[in-house]
Design a protein around this motif. Structure first.
Motif, PDB file in Angstrom:
ATOM      1  N   GLU A 184       0.282 -13.588  -2.652  1.00  9.78           N
ATOM      2  CA  GLU A 184       0.717 -14.697  -1.803  1.00  9.78           C
ATOM      3  C   GLU A 184       2.179 -14.548  -1.408  1.00  9.78           C
ATOM      4  N   GLY A 185       2.953 -13.831  -2.216  1.00  8.93           N
ATOM      5  CA  GLY A 185       4.376 -13.673  -1.934  1.00  8.93           C
ATOM      6  C   GLY A 185       4.647 -12.830  -0.707  1.00  8.93           C
ATOM      7  N   ASP A 186       4.281 -11.546  -0.737  1.00  6.07           N
ATOM      8  CA  ASP A 186       4.574 -10.654   0.381  1.00  6.07           C
ATOM      9  C   ASP A 186       3.323 -10.152   1.104  1.00  6.07           C
ATOM     10  N   ARG A 187       2.179 -10.723   0.763  1.00  6.15           N
ATOM     11  CA  ARG A 187       0.891 -10.368   1.378  1.00  6.15           C
ATOM     12  C   ARG A 187       0.572  -8.875   1.223  1.00  6.15           C
ATOM     13  N   ALA A 188       1.021  -8.280   0.132  1.00  9.36           N
ATOM     14  CA  ALA A 188       0.690  -6.890  -0.165  1.00  9.36           C
ATOM     15  C   ALA A 188      -0.733  -6.831  -0.711  1.00  9.36           C
ATOM     16  N   THR A 189      -1.363  -5.691  -0.554  1.00 12.83           N
ATOM     17  CA  THR A 189      -2.705  -5.468  -1.095  1.00 12.83           C
ATOM     18  C   THR A 189      -2.581  -4.785  -2.450  1.00 12.83           C
ATOM     19  N   VAL A 190      -3.407  -5.238  -3.389  1.00 11.25           N
ATOM     20  CA  VAL A 190      -3.458  -4.616  -4.718  1.00 11.25           C
ATOM     21  C   VAL A 190      -4.886  -4.112  -4.919  1.00 11.25           C
ATOM     22  N   ALA A 196       2.120  -2.676   0.739  1.00 10.95           N
ATOM     23  CA  ALA A 196       1.763  -3.168   2.065  1.00 10.95           C
ATOM     24  C   ALA A 196       0.842  -2.187   2.788  1.00 10.95           C
ATOM     25  N   ARG A 197       0.967  -0.900   2.467  1.00  8.68           N
ATOM     26  CA  ARG A 197       0.132   0.125   3.111  1.00  8.68           C
ATOM     27  C   ARG A 197      -0.422   1.088   2.055  1.00  8.68           C
ATOM     28  N   ASN A 198      -1.515   1.676   2.369  1.00  6.47           N
ATOM     29  CA  ASN A 198      -2.114   2.760   1.581  1.00  6.47           C
ATOM     30  C   ASN A 198      -2.505   2.379   0.155  1.00  6.47           C
ATOM     31  N   ALA A 199      -2.572   1.113  -0.173  1.00 14.31           N
ATOM     32  CA  ALA A 199      -2.961   0.725  -1.533  1.00 14.31           C
ATOM     33  C   ALA A 199      -4.407   1.113  -1.828  1.00 14.31           C
ATOM     34  N   CYS A 200      -5.237   1.190  -0.804  1.00  6.09           N
ATOM     35  CA  CYS A 200      -6.660   1.484  -1.002  1.00  6.09           C
ATOM     36  C   CYS A 200      -6.988   2.970  -1.010  1.00  6.09           C
ATOM     37  N   ASP A 201      -6.004   3.824  -0.796  1.00 10.36           N
ATOM     38  CA  ASP A 201      -6.264   5.266  -0.698  1.00 10.36           C
ATOM     39  C   ASP A 201      -6.899   5.858  -1.954  1.00 10.36           C
ATOM     40  N   LYS A 202      -6.720   5.233  -3.094  1.00 15.56           N
ATOM     41  CA  LYS A 202      -7.270   5.768  -4.350  1.00 15.56           C
ATOM     42  C   LYS A 202      -8.722   5.369  -4.576  1.00 15.56           C
ATOM     43  N   THR A 216       4.918  -1.837 -13.863  1.00 18.32           N
ATOM     44  CA  THR A 216       5.429  -1.081 -12.715  1.00 18.32           C
ATOM     45  C   THR A 216       4.825  -1.594 -11.421  1.00 18.32           C
ATOM     46  N   LEU A 217       3.502  -1.758 -11.385  1.00 15.10           N
ATOM     47  CA  LEU A 217       2.857  -2.275 -10.169  1.00 15.10           C
ATOM     48  C   LEU A 217       3.208  -3.740  -9.942  1.00 15.10           C
ATOM     49  N   ALA A 218       3.287  -4.510 -11.004  1.00 12.58           N
ATOM     50  CA  ALA A 218       3.633  -5.928 -10.856  1.00 12.58           C
ATOM     51  C   ALA A 218       5.018  -6.084 -10.249  1.00 12.58           C
ATOM     52  N   ALA A 219       5.947  -5.184 -10.598  1.00 10.85           N
ATOM     53  CA  ALA A 219       7.302  -5.248 -10.054  1.00 10.85           C
ATOM     54  C   ALA A 219       7.357  -4.773  -8.600  1.00 10.85           C
ATOM     55  N   ALA A 220       6.351  -4.007  -8.168  1.00 10.92           N
ATOM     56  CA  ALA A 220       6.347  -3.461  -6.807  1.00 10.92           C
ATOM     57  C   ALA A 220       5.934  -4.484  -5.756  1.00 10.92           C
ATOM     58  N   VAL A 221       5.374  -5.612  -6.180  1.00  4.09           N
ATOM     59  CA  VAL A 221       4.924  -6.637  -5.231  1.00  4.09           C
ATOM     60  C   VAL A 221       5.517  -7.986  -5.612  1.00  4.09           C
ATOM     61  N   GLN A 222       5.519  -8.887  -4.645  1.00  3.06           N
ATOM     62  CA  GLN A 222       5.959 -10.257  -4.903  1.00  3.06           C
ATOM     63  C   GLN A 222       4.719 -11.108  -5.052  1.00  3.06           C
ATOM     64  N   LEU A 223       4.353 -11.413  -6.278  1.00  3.94           N
ATOM     65  CA  LEU A 223       3.115 -12.132  -6.562  1.00  3.94           C
ATOM     66  C   LEU A 223       3.114 -13.535  -5.971  1.00  3.94           C
ATOM     67  N   GLY A 224       4.253 -14.193  -5.944  1.00 10.11           N
ATOM     68  CA  GLY A 224       4.298 -15.566  -5.441  1.00 10.11           C
ATOM     69  C   GLY A 224       3.473 -16.476  -6.325  1.00 10.11           C
TER      70      GLY A 224
END
Length: 143
Positions: free
Chosen positions: A100-106, A124-130, A74-82
Motif C-alpha cells: 500500500e505504501g509504494d504500490r510495489a509488487t512482492v 516496482a518492476r521485474n518482481a515476478c521474473d523468478k 532485506t526484501l521488507a526494507a526494499a519496499v514501503q509496506l504502508g
C-alpha cells in the motif's frame, strides 16, 4: 384449598411425565424455525483463520503474506509496506501482492517442506521474473 393443591400437583406430574421422554418417539420431528432454514450447509474445506494458509498454499490472505515478507528483512526494507499488502493473487504455490505504501509488487512462493510462504522478490518492476512464465501470466500483479 386442598383440592387446589392436588390439582396443581397433578398438573405438574403430567407436565413432568411429558418432558421426561415418556412420549412416543414415532412422532414427526419438530419443524425448523425460520432462522434454521435460512442457513445453508457448509461445503468445501473449513474456513481458515486469518494469516493461515491452506495446506498447498492457495488460497492465501494478506496477513499470511505480510508475515512472510517480515521474515525477510532485506526484501521488507526494499519496499514501503504502508498499511499492509493488497491485491493478493495466488496461483499454484506462487502469490503476488501489492504494497500500500509504494504500490510495489512482492512475489511469494509456498515452500512445501516448511509448509509456509517465503518472500522471493519485491520491487516496482521485474518482481515476478523468478516465477515460471505460465504462472506469471496467471498472476494478477505480474502483467
Amino acid at each position: 384449598m386442598r383440592y387446589t393443591l392436588l390439582a396443581v400437583f397433578a398438573g405438574a406430574a403430567v407436565t413432568l411425565a411429558a418432558c421426561s421422554g415418556g412420549s412416543d418417539q414415532s412422532q414427526s420431528p419438530a419443524l425448523p424455525t425460520p432462522d434454521q432454514t435460512s442457513l445453508l450447509p457448509q461445503t468445501g474445506p473449513a474456513p481458515l483463520k486469518p494469516g493461515v494458509s491452506a495446506p498447498n498454499g492457495c488460497p492465501v490472505d494478506a496477513p499470511a503474506l505480510e508475515k512472510a515478507l517480515a521474515a525477510d528483512p532485506t526484501l521488507a526494507a526494499a519496499v514501503q509496506l504502508g498499511k499492509g499488502l493488497t491485491d493478493v493473487s495466488c496461483v499454484q504455490q506462487y502469490a503476488t501482492a501489492r504494497t500500500e505504501g509504494d504500490r510495489a509488487t512482492v512475489l511469494f512462493h509456498f515452500d512445501d517442506a516448511k509448509a509456509m510462504w517465503v518472500a522471493v522478490a519485491a520491487g516496482a518492476r521485474n518482481a515476478c521474473d523468478k516465477a515460471p512464465a505460465e504462472i506469471r501470466q496467471a498472476l494478477k500483479n505480474c502483467g
